[in-house]
Design an enzyme around this catalytic site. Structure first.
Site, PDB file in Angstrom:
ATOM      1  N   TYR A 116      -3.695   4.824   1.177  1.00 20.90           N
ATOM      2  CA  TYR A 116      -4.473   5.001   1.775  1.00 20.90           C
ATOM      3  C   TYR A 116      -6.137   5.364   0.416  1.00 20.90           C
ATOM      4  CZ  TYR A 116      -3.787   9.095  -1.775  1.00 20.90           C
ATOM      5  OH  TYR A 116      -3.668  10.075  -2.823  1.00 20.90           O
ATOM      6  N   CYS A 117      -7.077   5.292   0.852  1.00 19.51           N
ATOM      7  CA  CYS A 117      -8.109   5.893   0.223  1.00 19.51           C
ATOM      8  C   CYS A 117      -9.262   7.684   0.898  1.00 19.51           C
ATOM      9  CB  CYS A 117      -9.546   4.595   0.438  1.00 19.51           C
ATOM     10  SG  CYS A 117      -9.424   4.430   2.273  1.00 19.51           S
ATOM     11  N   TRP A 118     -10.172   7.294   0.843  1.00 20.96           N
ATOM     12  CA  TRP A 118     -11.042   8.135   1.077  1.00 20.96           C
ATOM     13  C   TRP A 118     -10.704   8.668   2.042  1.00 20.96           C
ATOM     14  CZ3 TRP A 118     -12.308  13.118  -0.383  1.00 20.96           C
ATOM     15  CH2 TRP A 118     -13.931  13.625   0.646  1.00 20.96           C
ATOM     16  N   SER A 124      -8.666   0.832   1.221  1.00 19.87           N
ATOM     17  CA  SER A 124      -7.080   0.949   1.976  1.00 19.87           C
ATOM     18  C   SER A 124      -7.265  -0.121   2.862  1.00 19.87           C
ATOM     19  CB  SER A 124      -7.272   2.881   2.201  1.00 19.87           C
ATOM     20  OG  SER A 124      -7.907   2.952   3.461  1.00 19.87           O
ATOM     21  N   TYR A 145      -7.856  10.663   2.602  1.00 22.10           N
ATOM     22  CA  TYR A 145      -7.449  11.330   2.329  1.00 22.10           C
ATOM     23  C   TYR A 145      -8.282  12.562   2.665  1.00 22.10           C
ATOM     24  CZ  TYR A 145      -8.707  15.311  -1.847  1.00 22.10           C
ATOM     25  OH  TYR A 145      -8.459  16.449  -2.339  1.00 22.10           O
TER      26      TYR A 145
END
Length: 375
Positions: A116-118, A124, A145
């Site tokens: 995952y990323c933001w 991601s 996230y």
């Protein structure tokens, strides 16, 4: 244990131009058991973002470090998105290659990570794509996230309402934290908020060499802990105020704690003093720091009282200092706070501690568990 849904597959007989919406995407909401269904959880955001908060159990494999993220962001704003993407691709590819050579080189073929990323975007996606090309069943977290955090806030409120709390009450130095440890060791469900907050809950409560986490990460660890409890059984928690150091206990959670059952741990003064000396040994060893902490009480006590405490510190009269702090500050503050907030404290079951050794706390824990089991 439930596991995340597999990637969407192309339907048999579908026209050639129809493709899966997004191959290798994990849908949200994602509960705690589903998170544990993955072999690894990879956070591709920058170290600064990771330090602020991250999914429970996640490891930090940033595809752009703090400085690189700033450089690419600046290029995006001041030059063009194309130039930023081109320069970013070089850095992202280089960083992912490094992880493949180091942290990931010994992962087996059946390794299944969640990435995952933001917001479930490019960072991601790049990591997930390369891992899937290698042959691993990597999944990208839909919404990243940001969406997971929104889910956590809603879920934390719901979880707090479903749990029956038993607050362990008792004056400062009565051994409440040690009782929680013994309760956990004897099979009880325990929410140790001070351990999660890295703070003992008083003006002297900072832990040596361990800063408090961010508010968001504090809430994430509470969510992870509550998610593992059986709602049919009581959860023991220390009677806290709204704040633990610089962190706030979530509102629904503190309200449920206030409304729960209470157990009162009563410890004679001759036992409270050695307990407090052990718990605050790091302050006794650092009189300058201790004096600075005492100055934080100036708004609550006279200059003469603060000066008398400084004198006791300077003379290393620790027992006299602790005794006077209990009588003049901690005990009155406890009595005022507990009877104002914990509605069932007047009906609490009293447990008297007869020693500060492990056996005494084990006996007290078994007593507390029995009280809750038999009503």
């Amino acid at each position: 244990m439930s596991t995340p849904a597999p990637a969407t597959q192309k339907a048999a007989g579908a026209p050639h131009h129809q493709y899966p919406l997004r191959l290798g995407v994990a849908k949200q909401p994602l509960d705690f058991n589903e998170l544990r269904g993955y072999d690894s959880i990879i956070d591709t955001r920058s170290p600064a973002e990771f330090a602020l908060d991250h999914l429970p159990g996640a490891v930090s494999y940033p595809v752009l470090d703090n400085d690189e993220r700033v450089r690419i962001g600046t290029l995006y704003k001041q030059t063009s998105s194309f130039d930023a993407k081109k320069a970013g691709a070089v850095l992202v590819a280089r960083n992912i290659a490094r992880y493949l050579e180091t942290h990931l080189h010994d992962k087996p073929k059946n390794w299944r990570p969640l990435v995952y990323c933001w917001r479930g975007g490019a960072r991601s996606a790049a990591m997930t794509h390369i891992l899937r090309q290698v042959g691993w069943d990597a999944m990208q977290l839909e919404g990243g996230y940001k969406q997971w955090r929104a889910m956590l806030v809603r879920d934390l409120d719901h979880l707090a309402r479903t749990i029956r709390f038993t607050a362990v009450c008792g004056r400062t130095g009565s051994g409440k934290s040690r009782l929680l440890e013994s309760l956990h060791a004897n099979g009880a469900q325990v929410l140790d908020l001070e351990a999660l907050a890295a703070h003992k809950g008083s003006v002297l409560g900072d832990l040596p060499d361990r800063p408090q986490p961010s508010q968001k990460y504090f809430e994430s660890t509470i969510w992870a802990t509550l998610s593992q409890f059986d709602a049919a059984k009581p959860v023991f928690v220390e009677a806290e105020s709204k704040k633990i150091g610089g962190l706030r206990v979530p509102q629904t959670l503190i309200e449920q704690m206030w409304a729960g059952d209470c157990i009162e741990l009563s410890t004679p003064d001759q036992l409270r003093l050695p307990l407090l000396r052990e718990e605050y040994a790091h302050l006794i060893a650092n009189p300058v720091l201790l004096s600075a902490k005492l100055d934080c009480l100036q708004a609550l006590h006279s200059k003469e009282k603060i000066a008398s405490w400084h004198k006791l510190v300077n003379n290393a009269e620790w027992d006299l200092l602790v005794q006077d702090l209990l009588v003049a500050h901690y005990d009155p503050a406890y009595d005022k706070s507990m009877f104002r907030h914990y509605t069932n404290i007047a009906q609490s079951h009293l447990i008297v501690l007869d020693g500060i050794g492990a056996a005494s706390f084990t006996d007290a824990a078994k007593h507390a568990i029995a009280v809750q089991q038999h009503g």
